[in-house]
Write an enzyme that holds these catalytic residues in place. Structure first.
Site, short mmCIF file in Angstrom:
data_model
loop_
_atom_site.label_atom_id
_atom_site.label_comp_id
_atom_site.label_asym_id
_atom_site.label_seq_id
_atom_site.Cartn_x
_atom_site.Cartn_y
_atom_site.Cartn_z
N HIS A 142 20.77 12.66 14.19
CA HIS A 142 19.48 12.26 13.66
C HIS A 142 19.41 10.74 13.68
O HIS A 142 20.38 10.06 14.04
CB HIS A 142 19.28 12.80 12.24
CG HIS A 142 18.94 14.26 12.21
ND1 HIS A 142 17.76 14.77 12.71
CD2 HIS A 142 19.64 15.32 11.74
CE1 HIS A 142 17.74 16.08 12.54
NE2 HIS A 142 18.88 16.44 11.97
N ASP A 168 14.33 7.20 16.31
CA ASP A 168 13.38 8.23 16.72
C ASP A 168 12.13 7.64 17.35
O ASP A 168 11.62 8.16 18.35
CB ASP A 168 12.97 9.07 15.50
CG ASP A 168 14.03 10.05 15.06
OD1 ASP A 168 15.07 10.15 15.74
OD2 ASP A 168 13.84 10.69 14.02
#
Length: 396
Positions: free
Chosen positions: A146, A176
């Site tokens: 992540h 991200d």
């Protein structure tokens, strides 16, 4: 945006068709950006859970607010790519597509029989963009991750935070968004540009770790100059000098001071009636700590609103630290149409303005997975009886 000349006005990506297999955040936001500029985006969801962002976080009706603000201007098709007929239908869509975007782990598309070679055989001009945490190659390629993990490997997380404190977390996901979303948009547009001229697409390999790492400009400059980065909180832009930092106000709010240039720092000191602080502009060590403490005491003497009223009249890079609910009403962001309403839901407007582009209608994210399946397959030439059979078999 400038007013469009009707003879020239058009969306820059009008006529571009994108098949979006991604879920959650980086991929869906990338394709939404492209849709905002005229691309047709078909969100291809599986016949199970689909994009599980639909139910993540606070709900705004049938779907989450999170899902709604990263999936506007798209149509949704449900398709089981694990079944041969599902893959066959997907390849028929690829024949008329310009881009396929996916966010599976490396090797998944190949195992489905939908890797770049298979797509290119079907349509040599198609661009395949793969968004992953670590890229399609290397020892970490198959690992889960992540944003926090990508930033850790890239050296970014080490630099976030205050001096003598632990690394700080941000809910602006740098890996991200800077990596997965904007890296994908950049790669897709570059590959599309080439495909239009060469007639050949490419496989765009987006690693969120790579993209975060590639933007560590100031830390790299420190390594090149001194062999190592400065500890967090001691760099030019992380609180190491008085002229660039965040200062608390009397009401517990904060002001952002970005007076890096001499002229701005001098004007700041003049406005505060503290010309004696001018020599401390870029001071470090004990002197830097003394000047920062003096500034901190000054800013703590008045409320944020009072400081805003003072510095709105003085152009020296001193501004309020707003909460997002305040930013949504900020006059600059409002003037730039950065807050839009999409069927009653406030969202961010397109971040880049383009001249000669007509106002684009904004459509809400598809409420249900497969909301446009019938219409998309009908346009593909799949008759009603075949659609009923495929539905019964769980293919669509």
């Amino acid at each position: 945006m400038t007013s469009p000349d009707n003879a020239r006005a058009h969306a820059p990506l009008d006529g571009v068709r994108i098949l979006d297999l991604t879920r959650l955040l980086p991929g869906p936001l990338a394709t939404q950006h492209l849709a905002d500029y005229g691309a047709e985006v078909i969100k291809v969801e599986d016949t199970g859970a689909g994009d599980y962002a639909r139910s993540m976080g606070a709900m705004g009706g049938d779907t989450s607010w999170f899902y709604q603000v990263v999936n506007r201007n798209k149509r949704s098709l449900r398709l089981d790519l694990k079944q041969a007929e599902g893959r066959a239908l997907f390849l028929r869509l690829v024949e008329a597509a310009d881009v396929v975007v996916e966010g599976f782990r490396p090797g998944v598309m190949e195992r489905l029989g939908l890797g770049y070679a298979a797509l290119a055989e079907c349509n040599p001009r198609v661009v395949l963009c793969s968004i992953t945490g670590y890229g399609q190659s290397g020892p970490y390629a198959a690992r889960a991750g992540h944003d926090i993990n990508y930033l850790g490997y890239a050296g970014v997380l080490d630099q976030l935070g205050c001096a003598d404190g632990p690394p700080a977390l941000s809910n602006l996901q740098i890996g991200d968004l800077l990596g997965g979303t904007m890296g994908a948009v950049m790669g897709i547009l570059a590959a599309l540009f080439d495909a239009r001229g060469s007639g050949r697409g490419r496989h765009v390999d987006v690693s969120m770790t790579d993209a975060a790492f590639a933007h560590m400009i100031f830390p790299l400059a420190e390594v090149l100059a001194h062999g190592r980065v400065k500890p967090r909180g001691e760099d030019l832009l992380t609180g190491g000098v008085p002229c660039y930092g965040v200062y608390e106000t009397a009401d517990g709010r904060h002001m952002a001071v970005g007076a890096l240039e001499d002229k701005f720092w001098e004007l700041l000191c003049t406005t505060l009636e503290r010309r004696d602080l001018v020599p401390g502009h870029l001071a470090t060590g004990a002197e830097g700590a003394r000047v920062r403490a003096e500034l901190a005491a000054i800013f703590r003497s008045r409320s944020q609103q009072v400081w805003v009223e003072i510095f709105d009249r003085v152009d020296c890079c001193v501004t309020p630290v707003l909460r997002l609910e305040e930013s949504l009403h900020d006059r600059q962001l409002q003037a730039r149409a950065m807050v839009v309403e999409v069927e009653g839901t406030r969202q961010f407007g397109p971040a880049v303005r383009m001249g000669d582009m007509p106002p684009m209608p904004l459509r809400a994210a598809p409420v249900s997975a497969g909301a446009d399946t019938e219409a998309i397959l009908d346009a593909l030439g799949v008759d009603a009886e075949t659609r009923r059979r495929l539905s019964a078999a769980g293919v669509i």
